[in-house]
Design a protein around this motif. Structure first.
Motif, PDB file in Angstrom:
ATOM      1  N   SER A   9       0.860  -1.343   0.061  1.00 34.01           N
ATOM      2  CA  SER A   9       0.070  -0.082  -0.013  1.00 34.01           C
ATOM      3  C   SER A   9       0.924   1.278  -0.028  1.00 34.01           C
ATOM      4  CB  SER A   9      -0.724   0.024   1.305  1.00 34.01           C
ATOM      5  OG  SER A   9      -1.454   1.161   1.324  1.00 34.01           O
ATOM      6  N   PHE A  12       2.790   1.613  -3.430  1.00 38.53           N
ATOM      7  CA  PHE A  12       1.595   1.847  -4.377  1.00 38.53           C
ATOM      8  C   PHE A  12       1.121   3.276  -4.253  1.00 38.53           C
ATOM      9  CE2 PHE A  12      -2.406   1.158  -6.899  1.00 38.53           C
ATOM     10  CZ  PHE A  12      -1.774   0.537  -7.988  1.00 38.53           C
ATOM     11  N   THR A  13       1.053   3.675  -3.250  1.00 38.36           N
ATOM     12  CA  THR A  13       0.442   5.029  -2.819  1.00 38.36           C
ATOM     13  C   THR A  13       1.602   6.336  -3.490  1.00 38.36           C
ATOM     14  OG1 THR A  13      -0.692   4.455  -1.203  1.00 38.36           O
ATOM     15  CG2 THR A  13      -0.202   6.936  -1.300  1.00 38.36           C
ATOM     16  N   ASN A  53      -5.962   4.417  -1.466  1.00 40.62           N
ATOM     17  CA  ASN A  53      -4.931   3.791  -0.708  1.00 40.62           C
ATOM     18  C   ASN A  53      -4.175   4.404   0.483  1.00 40.62           C
ATOM     19  OD1 ASN A  53      -4.182   2.040  -2.529  1.00 40.62           O
ATOM     20  ND2 ASN A  53      -3.585   3.429  -4.029  1.00 40.62           N
TER      21      ASN A  53
END
Length: 68
Positions: A9, A12-13, A53
């Motif tokens: 997470s 990806f953020t 996210n």
């Protein structure tokens, strides 16, 4: 397992925020050359996905703190 999701997470953020950056030359060149994309719609979707996210990041942080 939660820590792995937490790391995914986070990464990806960060990637989404870098893609969404207005100073990104790659993104602005692609969008300016091709007028088929609706920029406001794409930006809105990316912003919503970033918000999701970030929410997931905080949720996983709270869950991991409760488990410890």
């Amino acid at each position: 397992m939660i820590q792995i999701l937490w790391y995914i997470s986070c990464i990806f953020t960060i990637i989404l925020i870098l893609i969404n950056s207005p100073s990104s030359n790659i993104n602005s060149n692609l969008l300016s050359e091709n007028k088929l994309f609706n920029v406001s719609s794409n930006q809105s979707f990316i912003n919503q996905f970033i918000f999701f996210n970030i929410f997931l990041f905080f949720l996983l942080t709270i869950i991991s703190l409760l488990i410890l």
